[in-house]
Design a protein around this motif. Structure first.
Motif, PDB file in Angstrom:
ATOM      1  N   ASP A 151      -7.447  -7.145   3.082  1.00 27.10           N
ATOM      2  CA  ASP A 151      -7.843  -5.830   2.579  1.00 27.10           C
ATOM      3  C   ASP A 151      -8.952  -6.064   1.571  1.00 27.10           C
ATOM      4  OD1 ASP A 151      -6.603  -6.769   0.274  1.00 27.10           O
ATOM      5  OD2 ASP A 151      -4.799  -5.564   0.559  1.00 27.10           O
ATOM      6  N   ASP A 208     -15.732  -3.305  10.623  1.00 27.89           N
ATOM      7  CA  ASP A 208     -15.020  -4.178   9.689  1.00 27.89           C
ATOM      8  C   ASP A 208     -13.519  -4.014   9.876  1.00 27.89           C
ATOM      9  OD1 ASP A 208     -14.426  -5.980   7.555  1.00 27.89           O
ATOM     10  OD2 ASP A 208     -16.242  -5.339   6.525  1.00 27.89           O
ATOM     11  N   GLN A 209     -12.786  -4.810   9.105  1.00 31.67           N
ATOM     12  CA  GLN A 209     -11.324  -4.746   9.129  1.00 31.67           C
ATOM     13  C   GLN A 209     -10.855  -3.334   8.793  1.00 31.67           C
ATOM     14  OE1 GLN A 209      -8.835  -7.195   9.440  1.00 31.67           O
ATOM     15  NE2 GLN A 209     -10.058  -9.056   9.601  1.00 31.67           N
ATOM     16  N   PRO A 210      -9.809  -2.850   9.440  1.00 31.54           N
ATOM     17  CA  PRO A 210      -9.333  -1.477   9.201  1.00 31.54           C
ATOM     18  C   PRO A 210      -9.078  -1.153   7.733  1.00 31.54           C
ATOM     19  CG  PRO A 210      -8.265  -2.395  11.132  1.00 31.54           C
ATOM     20  CD  PRO A 210      -9.045  -3.521  10.522  1.00 31.54           C
ATOM     21  N   LYS A 211      -8.434  -2.048   6.985  1.00 34.19           N
ATOM     22  CA  LYS A 211      -8.101  -1.743   5.598  1.00 34.19           C
ATOM     23  C   LYS A 211      -9.343  -1.668   4.710  1.00 34.19           C
ATOM     24  CE  LYS A 211      -3.392  -3.609   5.685  1.00 34.19           C
ATOM     25  NZ  LYS A 211      -2.459  -4.630   5.135  1.00 34.19           N
ATOM     26  N   LEU A 213     -12.437  -0.660   5.717  1.00 34.93           N
ATOM     27  CA  LEU A 213     -13.099   0.617   5.986  1.00 34.93           C
ATOM     28  C   LEU A 213     -12.290   1.792   5.448  1.00 34.93           C
ATOM     29  CD1 LEU A 213     -14.465   0.061   9.598  1.00 34.93           C
ATOM     30  CD2 LEU A 213     -15.730   0.023   7.448  1.00 34.93           C
ATOM     31  N   GLU A 214     -10.973   1.697   5.518  1.00 31.64           N
ATOM     32  CA  GLU A 214     -10.128   2.769   4.986  1.00 31.64           C
ATOM     33  C   GLU A 214     -10.333   2.926   3.485  1.00 31.64           C
ATOM     34  OE1 GLU A 214      -5.355   3.861   4.494  1.00 31.64           O
ATOM     35  OE2 GLU A 214      -5.978   2.132   5.678  1.00 31.64           O
ATOM     36  N   THR A 274     -13.917   4.470   2.887  1.00 28.55           N
ATOM     37  CA  THR A 274     -13.989   5.871   3.302  1.00 28.55           C
ATOM     38  C   THR A 274     -13.233   6.781   2.342  1.00 28.55           C
ATOM     39  OG1 THR A 274     -14.180   5.234   5.633  1.00 28.55           O
ATOM     40  CG2 THR A 274     -13.494   7.501   5.161  1.00 28.55           C
ATOM     41  N   ALA A 330     -17.183   4.808  11.672  1.00 27.40           N
ATOM     42  CA  ALA A 330     -16.443   3.612  11.280  1.00 27.40           C
ATOM     43  C   ALA A 330     -15.740   3.035  12.503  1.00 27.40           C
ATOM     44  CB  ALA A 330     -15.431   3.955  10.191  1.00 27.40           C
ATOM     45  N   ALA A 349     -13.123   0.364  13.195  1.00 24.18           N
ATOM     46  CA  ALA A 349     -12.141  -0.471  12.495  1.00 24.18           C
ATOM     47  C   ALA A 349     -11.577  -1.535  13.431  1.00 24.18           C
ATOM     48  CB  ALA A 349     -11.014   0.408  11.940  1.00 24.18           C
ATOM     49  N   ASP A 355     -11.505  -6.164  13.951  1.00 20.41           N
ATOM     50  CA  ASP A 355     -11.902  -7.514  13.577  1.00 20.41           C
ATOM     51  C   ASP A 355     -12.982  -7.989  14.553  1.00 20.41           C
ATOM     52  OD1 ASP A 355     -11.847 -10.480  13.408  1.00 20.41           O
ATOM     53  OD2 ASP A 355     -10.129 -10.141  12.102  1.00 20.41           O
ATOM     54  N   TRP A 387     -14.794  -6.128  19.887  1.00 22.24           N
ATOM     55  CA  TRP A 387     -15.514  -5.101  19.135  1.00 22.24           C
ATOM     56  C   TRP A 387     -16.574  -4.378  19.973  1.00 22.24           C
ATOM     57  CZ3 TRP A 387     -20.742  -5.645  18.618  1.00 22.24           C
ATOM     58  CH2 TRP A 387     -21.277  -6.938  18.723  1.00 22.24           C
TER      59      TRP A 387
END
Length: 314
Positions: free
Chosen positions: A18, A137-140, A142-143, A146, A162, A164, A166, A171
């Protein structure tokens, strides 16, 4: 104390993060440098979102973004060294900001930022109408970005999408699902990414980018010199790590990167695969923009190449 060159890699296969851990934390470090630059008297770049993002990561990170560098204390050498590091981040940001501006002037209307981290270009650059900016990018990570920027009332100046995922996963499929049009030229960016990829992963990344790029596409890449350096460079890394620890941030970037000697030269790889490459050393670019590296800090400062390339004819 253990020399940084003897510290084992903290990376493992399939590792994730994260914004506060592992590779994610390096995005906060870079954003902190942009915040320092933005608050300086005559900034090369302006990123009004950097301080917002860094502050949201916690009080220790917020101190790192302090423009007066008070957290370093009376260590004058440490202050000068950190200021040069911030200058480098400002210069590379300026280089890639100009790259996107020039790319859109050629008519490109989709951009892809690989390993976007806390990049805020979708919010702060002046994009032409109809431009889509894809952030992978990694989901966490970008979360976090955002939600933090939405809470601050920030509004993207392009269509921000976005993605999300890896970069070790599929991808390209996720990018297509988000609306990416491979028939249209694209402006790609790999800023601060390559050292965190093993050599074979770097090759695969370039292969996929090339396969997804229509004629006229462009790419910008930051290529670091990953050699161990001399004793002064090793000492500088140790000092930088200790300064971070005093803030309560135990972030050792050396354990997060891959320094394999058989890594392909990015400029040569791109040239061999049909890209027309223009490259400049970071020291040359820093001097051009009025931020030269002081002579007594040359051996310990960052050494990199900033390159831009176009697929097809000039």
């Amino acid at each position: 104390m253990t020399d940084l060159d003897e510290v084992r890699s903290a990376r493992t296969e399939g590792d994730s993060w994260d914004i506060a851990t592992s590779v994610g934390s390096t995005a906060v470090m870079v954003a902190a440098a942009r915040a320092v630059e933005t608050a300086s008297p005559d900034p090369l770049i302006r990123d009004e979102f950097a301080r917002v993002l860094v502050s949201a990561a916690g009080p220790a990170w917020e101190r790192l973004a302090s423009p007066d560098l008070e957290w370093i204390g009376d260590d004058e050498h440490g202050r000068r060294s950190h200021r040069v590091a911030c200058d480098y981040q400002a210069v590379r940001t300026h280089f890639f900001d100009e790259y996107f501006d020039a790319a859109t002037q050629t008519g490109i209307r989709q951009a892809v930022i690989l390993a976007a981290g806390l990049d805020s270009r979708a919010y702060r650059l002046q994009w032409p109408a109809g431009t889509a900016v894809y952030e992978i990018d990694q989901p966490k990570v970008l979360e976090f970005k955002t939600s933090t920027l939405e809470a601050a009332g920030a509004v993207p100046k392009a269509t921000r999408r976005a993605v999300a995922i890896d970069l070790r996963e599929d991808w390209p499929a996720a990018l297509a699902a988000a609306g990416f049009d491979r028939s249209q030229p694209t402006a790609w960016l790999a800023e601060g990414l390559l050292p965190y990829l093993p050599p074979d992963a770097q090759d695969r990344l370039f292969e996929m980018v090339t396969a997804l790029s229509a004629p006229g596409s462009q790419i910008a890449v930051e290529v670091f010199s990953l050699d161990s350096g001399n004793e002064r460079r090793r000492a500088a890394r140790r000092a930088r790590w200790l300064r971070m620890q005093r803030l309560g941030l135990d972030i050792n970037v050396e354990t997060l990167t891959y320094r394999d000697p058989d890594r392909a030269d990015a400029a040569a790889w791109l040239t061999d695969h049909g890209w027309q490459v223009h490259a400049v050393g970071n020291r040359e670019e820093m001097a051009r923009l009025g931020r030269p590296v002081p002579g007594d800090l040359t051996e310990e400062a960052v050494s990199s190449t900033l390159l831009r390339a176009r697929l097809g004819g000039r």
